[in-house]
Design a protein around this motif. Sequence first.
Motif, PDB file in Angstrom:
ATOM      1  N   PRO A 169      18.403  23.662   0.918  1.00  0.00           N
ATOM      2  CA  PRO A 169      17.723  23.225  -0.271  1.00  0.00           C
ATOM      3  C   PRO A 169      16.444  23.245  -0.055  1.00  0.00           C
ATOM      4  CG  PRO A 169      18.994  21.116   0.619  1.00  0.00           C
ATOM      5  CD  PRO A 169      19.472  22.324   1.207  1.00  0.00           C
ATOM      6  N   GLN A 170      15.586  23.792  -1.145  1.00  0.00           N
ATOM      7  CA  GLN A 170      13.886  23.793  -0.781  1.00  0.00           C
ATOM      8  C   GLN A 170      13.577  22.349  -1.019  1.00  0.00           C
ATOM      9  OE1 GLN A 170       9.689  26.157  -1.644  1.00  0.00           O
ATOM     10  NE2 GLN A 170      11.608  26.316  -3.144  1.00  0.00           N
ATOM     11  N   HIS A 171      12.691  21.759  -0.028  1.00  0.00           N
ATOM     12  CA  HIS A 171      12.183  20.359  -0.139  1.00  0.00           C
ATOM     13  C   HIS A 171      11.623  20.039  -1.562  1.00  0.00           C
ATOM     14  CE1 HIS A 171       9.346  17.149   0.012  1.00  0.00           C
ATOM     15  NE2 HIS A 171      10.547  16.275   0.554  1.00  0.00           N
ATOM     16  N   SER A 172      10.635  20.910  -1.839  1.00  0.00           N
ATOM     17  CA  SER A 172       9.788  20.993  -2.987  1.00  0.00           C
ATOM     18  C   SER A 172      10.663  20.807  -4.493  1.00  0.00           C
ATOM     19  CB  SER A 172       8.567  21.871  -3.222  1.00  0.00           C
ATOM     20  OG  SER A 172       9.311  23.120  -3.175  1.00  0.00           O
ATOM     21  N   ALA A 173      11.810  21.603  -4.320  1.00  0.00           N
ATOM     22  CA  ALA A 173      12.575  21.979  -5.656  1.00  0.00           C
ATOM     23  C   ALA A 173      13.519  20.566  -5.961  1.00  0.00           C
ATOM     24  CB  ALA A 173      13.281  22.987  -5.456  1.00  0.00           C
ATOM     25  N   TRP A 174      13.875  20.077  -4.739  1.00  0.00           N
ATOM     26  CA  TRP A 174      14.899  19.012  -4.828  1.00  0.00           C
ATOM     27  C   TRP A 174      14.252  17.364  -4.581  1.00  0.00           C
ATOM     28  CZ3 TRP A 174      19.673  19.414  -5.875  1.00  0.00           C
ATOM     29  CH2 TRP A 174      20.332  20.746  -5.766  1.00  0.00           C
ATOM     30  N   ASN A 175      12.706  17.416  -4.563  1.00  0.00           N
ATOM     31  CA  ASN A 175      12.052  16.327  -4.616  1.00  0.00           C
ATOM     32  C   ASN A 175      11.851  15.697  -5.902  1.00  0.00           C
ATOM     33  OD1 ASN A 175      10.681  14.163  -3.385  1.00  0.00           O
ATOM     34  ND2 ASN A 175       8.584  15.182  -3.143  1.00  0.00           N
ATOM     35  N   TYR A 176      12.952  15.398  -6.518  1.00  0.00           N
ATOM     36  CA  TYR A 176      12.785  14.895  -7.948  1.00  0.00           C
ATOM     37  C   TYR A 176      12.212  13.517  -8.052  1.00  0.00           C
ATOM     38  CZ  TYR A 176      16.580  18.224  -9.104  1.00  0.00           C
ATOM     39  OH  TYR A 176      17.131  19.279  -9.233  1.00  0.00           O
ATOM     40  N   LYS A 177      11.331  13.296  -9.381  1.00  0.00           N
ATOM     41  CA  LYS A 177      10.662  12.268  -9.514  1.00  0.00           C
ATOM     42  C   LYS A 177      10.847  11.597 -10.792  1.00  0.00           C
ATOM     43  CE  LYS A 177       7.784  13.194  -6.314  1.00  0.00           C
ATOM     44  NZ  LYS A 177       7.388  12.366  -4.776  1.00  0.00           N
ATOM     45  N   GLY A 178      10.787  10.134 -10.841  1.00  0.00           N
ATOM     46  CA  GLY A 178      10.866   9.370 -12.095  1.00  0.00           C
ATOM     47  C   GLY A 178      12.259   9.659 -12.731  1.00  0.00           C
ATOM     48  N   ILE A 179      11.989  10.020 -14.137  1.00  0.00           N
ATOM     49  CA  ILE A 179      13.589  10.016 -14.788  1.00  0.00           C
ATOM     50  C   ILE A 179      14.297  11.224 -14.090  1.00  0.00           C
ATOM     51  CG2 ILE A 179      12.587  11.883 -16.483  1.00  0.00           C
ATOM     52  CD1 ILE A 179      14.078  10.344 -18.702  1.00  0.00           C
ATOM     53  N   ALA A 180      13.734  12.036 -13.671  1.00  0.00           N
ATOM     54  CA  ALA A 180      14.540  13.311 -13.075  1.00  0.00           C
ATOM     55  C   ALA A 180      15.574  12.673 -11.923  1.00  0.00           C
ATOM     56  CB  ALA A 180      13.752  14.485 -12.526  1.00  0.00           C
ATOM     57  N   LYS A 181      14.875  11.797 -11.223  1.00  0.00           N
ATOM     58  CA  LYS A 181      15.477  11.203  -9.916  1.00  0.00           C
ATOM     59  C   LYS A 181      16.592  10.236 -10.451  1.00  0.00           C
ATOM     60  CE  LYS A 181      14.883   8.945  -5.520  1.00  0.00           C
ATOM     61  NZ  LYS A 181      13.854   8.399  -4.541  1.00  0.00           N
ATOM     62  N   ALA A 182      16.142   9.405 -11.602  1.00  0.00           N
ATOM     63  CA  ALA A 182      17.072   8.521 -12.174  1.00  0.00           C
ATOM     64  C   ALA A 182      18.414   9.114 -12.458  1.00  0.00           C
ATOM     65  CB  ALA A 182      16.425   7.687 -13.177  1.00  0.00           C
ATOM     66  N   MET A 183      18.087  10.612 -13.219  1.00  0.00           N
ATOM     67  CA  MET A 183      19.212  11.294 -13.818  1.00  0.00           C
ATOM     68  C   MET A 183      20.074  11.778 -13.005  1.00  0.00           C
ATOM     69  SD  MET A 183      17.390  13.110 -16.852  1.00  0.00           S
ATOM     70  CE  MET A 183      18.717  14.464 -17.321  1.00  0.00           C
ATOM     71  N   TRP A 184      19.342  12.044 -11.553  1.00  0.00           N
ATOM     72  CA  TRP A 184      20.458  12.298 -10.516  1.00  0.00           C
ATOM     73  C   TRP A 184      21.336  11.412  -9.934  1.00  0.00           C
ATOM     74  CZ3 TRP A 184      21.235  17.163  -7.955  1.00  0.00           C
ATOM     75  CH2 TRP A 184      21.962  16.898  -6.714  1.00  0.00           C
TER      76      TRP A 184
END
Length: 290
Positions: A169-184
């Motif tokens: 996995p590419q770090h920048s693509a998987w470095n989810y923030k905010g609501i995206a991280k909460a959904m993950w």
Amino acid sequence: MTNEFKELLKPATAFEEKDTYIEFPVLRRSQSLEANAYYFGHPEWAEEYLTYCHRSDTFKNRWLTAAEGWDDKVVIDIGCGPGNIQATLQSKPKMLIGIDVAPESLRLAAKQGYTSVLADANNLPFKSRVADIVALNAALHHTENMTSVLKEAARLVKPGGVLITDHDPQHSAWNYKGIAKAMWIARLAYYRLIGHSFHKSSEQQKWALACETHHKPGHGVTKEFFESVLQPLGFDVKVYPHNHHLGSEIFNGDTGPVEFKYKLGNFLSGRNPSAPHSALTLMCVAKKVL
């Protein structure tokens, strides 16, 4: 075990010949290693992985282009699993060695033509500069220490040879923030509710997640990671971001179409989902300078 294989080993290396693989001592069995040994050692799960993962024509095209062919070369495939690369490429290497920690996967890899080896990817039993191609496909992020494993892989490459990694996995693509991280994070609760995700059972899902040591938000590899490790070791390093449905087009800078869930995750993290830094994975093609 052939004489040609024995000639690649470090002097006085201890080993035990099993029915379908050769076992070398693993001195430190980390939690990550144990999880991979269990998941890829499960007969049903290993068979499914061989059948469904990394078996596309685009994968074949991408890898054959990166390696400039596998025929008549000495190839060492680290983290070979049940033998997916050779099962897809169907090449004719001079010698094909597959390394893993799961006996069941090594048994299946032997059927694909590998000389199957159980060994620690941090401390491999081979001499330096013995391979024309060293492959790590979807392997680095399954290890506890990616830097250590990448350096050990690099040690095996002959001058003029190539080290290839992909599907980390590419770090920048998987470095989810905010609501995206909460959904993950919330998806795990959903998987528990329905009993699984795309896996058939909660048990399979649990161990699949456990063995992917560096595949969580904020994890992953970068162009700088590959350059910082490999350039001082004498490699010319090229890194290609891509999504999972392209072949040799990635070497022209194409990243390919983005699946909706990843597009949404990057959009909600404030990134352009179609930008190279939002591509799911990096392919590293590093040539050892003569």
